[in-house]
Each structure stands twice: as C-alpha cells, then as structure tokens.
Enzyme design. Structure first.
Site, PDB file in Angstrom:
ATOM      1  N   SER A  82      35.280  47.526  -5.895  1.00 37.03           N
ATOM      2  CA  SER A  82      34.922  46.101  -5.996  1.00 37.03           C
ATOM      3  C   SER A  82      34.570  45.643  -7.405  1.00 37.03           C
ATOM      4  CB  SER A  82      33.735  45.797  -5.085  1.00 37.03           C
ATOM      5  OG  SER A  82      34.170  45.675  -3.766  1.00 37.03           O
ATOM      6  N   LYS A  85      36.820  43.203  -8.971  1.00 31.55           N
ATOM      7  CA  LYS A  85      36.786  41.773  -8.601  1.00 31.55           C
ATOM      8  C   LYS A  85      36.271  40.910  -9.758  1.00 31.55           C
ATOM      9  CE  LYS A  85      35.718  42.865  -3.726  1.00 31.55           C
ATOM     10  NZ  LYS A  85      34.577  43.032  -2.782  1.00 31.55           N
ATOM     11  N   TYR A 208      45.690  43.693  -4.244  1.00 33.39           N
ATOM     12  CA  TYR A 208      44.230  43.853  -4.265  1.00 33.39           C
ATOM     13  C   TYR A 208      43.842  45.330  -4.069  1.00 33.39           C
ATOM     14  CZ  TYR A 208      39.554  43.982  -2.209  1.00 33.39           C
ATOM     15  OH  TYR A 208      38.249  44.320  -1.909  1.00 33.39           O
ATOM     16  N   TYR A 260      26.193  41.353  -3.406  1.00 32.09           N
ATOM     17  CA  TYR A 260      26.391  40.772  -2.069  1.00 32.09           C
ATOM     18  C   TYR A 260      25.090  40.168  -1.541  1.00 32.09           C
ATOM     19  CZ  TYR A 260      30.341  43.802  -2.837  1.00 32.09           C
ATOM     20  OH  TYR A 260      31.419  44.423  -3.401  1.00 32.09           O
ATOM     21  N   VAL A 278      32.332  50.674  -3.991  1.00 33.64           N
ATOM     22  CA  VAL A 278      32.009  51.676  -2.950  1.00 33.64           C
ATOM     23  C   VAL A 278      32.273  53.115  -3.361  1.00 33.64           C
ATOM     24  CG1 VAL A 278      32.134  50.429  -0.765  1.00 33.64           C
ATOM     25  CG2 VAL A 278      34.216  51.303  -1.792  1.00 33.64           C
TER      26      VAL A 278
END
Ligand code: DON
Length: 339
Positions: A82, A85, A208, A260, A278
């Site tokens: 992530s 991103k 992605y 998050y 992760v």
C-alpha cells in the site's frame, strides 16, 4: 496505536535535524530498542507474505541533503504494497493537478479498514481517498497511458525515480495476490457500477496489483520519503520527480489517511505524515528534513507494522520531528524583556 509507553524526552520541532552523528546514533538506538519486540502478526491474506521472517527489522533515515543512516536489515527487499498508493497518487496529481484528483477520488478518511466495501456503499459509490483500496484502484485508473502497459510503464518509472534506482516486480508476490484478490476485483466492479472507473476494472486491478508487488528496501523507502520531504527533488539523484505542490498535497492526504482508521492515533503519537504496507514496510516524512523507512513484517489489527510504528514514534520524539511539538519562544528570543 501500540506505541511504546516508556518515557522518551520529546524534542520540540525546530525545523532542523540534529547533527549527522547524533542522527546516526539515534537510528541505531531505535533499532536496538525494538529489536526484541515480537508483537504483531505477519499478514497471510496474500498467501506468499506469510513466509516472511518475523525477525526482519530495519530502520533507515535519509536526510534531505541525501545522507543516509541505516540499522538492521536495511538491504532486505520486500513488496511495497500500500505504500505505492502514496506515490501513484503523487504521479496522478502531477498529471492532473490539485482539484481534479481531490474531486474525483476525495481526501477524507473512511473510518473503516483499508479494503472496506461498505465504505463505498455508505458514500454513494465515492472512493473517498487514494490510500484505501477503492480510492487507490480508482487513482491507478487515472494514470496517464493509452493501454495498461503504458500505464504500468508510467508507474514503474515514476516510483523508480522516487527511489533513485530501477524497482522490479516481485513476480511471486504478484502471482500470489493476482490469484487471490477477489475482494479488490469486487471493489473495482462496484466502482464501475457507480461510474467511477472508465477503464476495464480487471485490467486496472492488474496494474494496481503489480504496483503493490514492486520490491523495495527500508532504505529505498527512506529515499522515497526524503523526495517528498525535499519538495519533489530526489536528494540522492538530484532529479525533480514531482512539483513541491504535489508533495504538499500528498503529505496532507497521508496525514489524514495513511494509517487508515488509525490515522488519528498515528498523528497523535507521531505527528508526521506516513503510510504502511501489509508486507511490513512503513514510510514517514518529516517535511524539509528527512524520510524514514522501516521494515518489520508483524502487523497490528489495522495492518500497520508494530515495530515500525514504535521505532518511528521514538525517532519522531528524539529527533524533534513532530510538527505539532512547539515550545514557547523565550522572551529573550523575541527581543523583549531587555533593558
Ligand atoms: O490490495 C491489497 O490488499 C494489498 N496489495 C495492499 C494492502 C496494504 O498494503 C494494506 N496496508 N497496510
């Protein structure tokens, strides 16, 4: 957020890092302090990630002058996940500007886990922000390029420019996620049903998934963070990767959404923009000063590396990085109180 409650003297934010030798010894101290901390659980929903060694632990700080400080397994490669991103958002923002991405994707926290489907439903199909999976998939769809291959080239070369070296896909991680990412495919289809993705949703998820599989080290993350800290210029290669305005927007989005539903706690404890992945990577940016990269696979329930968060919180305090930690100016410093 599971930070270390042992007292650490907090330096005020000064705008400057301590001198080189002090940063060096505090990076080593951060590593020593948490080396034996085995809390957290290694991710296994992407099957191959379960094979990670829970003892791997790296801490790296790269200053905006390009000087690097590393401790532990700073050369071990892992998939960026992530953390990609943040940089894909930066590339899209560079292409389309401040307003387009803010309007189409959004900047607000969902208050829900990174792969939430219900967050999409609760917000009339809006992907909310580029750090959760829905917003990240919608952001990848906006990457310039006429075909998925062209879009992939744009991402791979852009993220490599942030890192200052050519990054490669971990094919084993890519295949493991591509075979099991039913949830991300469902998210992309749901976004399509709301008219939020104009391209083939499964092709977008494939790009992605590739971006998440790029291999990096903790030191690479620190260089990538230092590029955001340096107004978009990679301090090691000297290459301008994105504009200063794009860095400002990216860091604001990270501060609000990088951890998050735990982003409030993250900001409360660390006081800096950051982003987790992760596979155990964590990147933190001290604007104008440095990038911090950590790597340790065991995660908390929100999917953020436990050791990484603790080491970063420690460094934020002892290096005076927390942007909210001001001390009152003395009367003398204000030029008052003098006869
Ligand atoms: O899409 C996914 O689920 C993964 N490729 C990335 C998720 C992730 O890294 C969440 N971070 N903490």
């Amino acid at each position: 957020m599971e930070v270390d409650s042992r007292d650490v003297e907090q330096r005020a934010y000064t705008g400057l890092l301590p001198e080189w030798s002090e940063v060096e010894s505090l990076v080593e101290a951060a590593h020593r302090r948490y080396e034996a901390d085995a809390s957290g659980v290694v991710a296994d929903y992407i099957p191959v990630l379960a094979q990670a060694n829970p003892d791997w632990f790296a801490v790296s700080v790269v200053e905006t002058n390009g000087e690097a400080h590393c401790a532990g397994d700073a050369d071990v490669e892992f998939s960026i996940q992530s953390i990609s991103k943040a940089f894909v958002y930066a590339l899209v923002c560079e292409a389309y500007g401040h307003d387009v991405v803010a309007d189409r994707i959004g900047v607000n926290n969902t208050g829900l886990p990174f792969n939430s489907v219900i967050a999409i439903e609760l917000n009339d199909g809006h992907p909310m922000n580029p750090m959760v999976n829905a917003g990240a998939i919608a952001t990848t769809a906006l990457i310039p390029g006429l075909t998925p291959d062209e879009q992939w080239e744009h991402i791979a070369s852009g993220l490599s420019a942030f890192a200052g070296r050519p990054l490669q896909v971990d094919e084993t991680v890519y295949r493991s996620e591509a075979e099991t990412n039913h949830r991300n495919r469902a998210i992309a289809r749901l976004l399509e049903s709301y008219g939020r993705i104009a391209l083939d949703p499964l092709e977008v998820v494939d790009v992605y998934t590739r971006q998440c599989s790029l291999r990096v080290t903790a030191k690479d993350l620190a260089v990538m963070g230092a590029t955001l800290a340096d107004g978009g210029v990679n301090p090691v290669t000297g290459e301008r990767v994105v504009s200063a305005g794009v860095c400002r927007d990216t860091l604001a989005i990270l501060a609000a959404n990088g951890a998050y539903e735990r982003s409030g706690e993250w900001l409360f404890e660390i006081g800096l923009p950051g982003k987790s992945g992760v596979a155990g990577g964590l990147i933190t940016v001290a604007p104008g000063k440095a990038g911090i990269g950590t790597f340790s696979p065991p995660l908390d329930v929100a999917g953020n590396s436990v050791r990484g968060q603790r080491a970063t919180a420690y460094l934020s305090r002892v290096l005076g990085l927390n942007i909210f930690a001001s001390h009152a100016h003395t009367l003398a410093a204000r030029g008052r109180g003098q006869a």
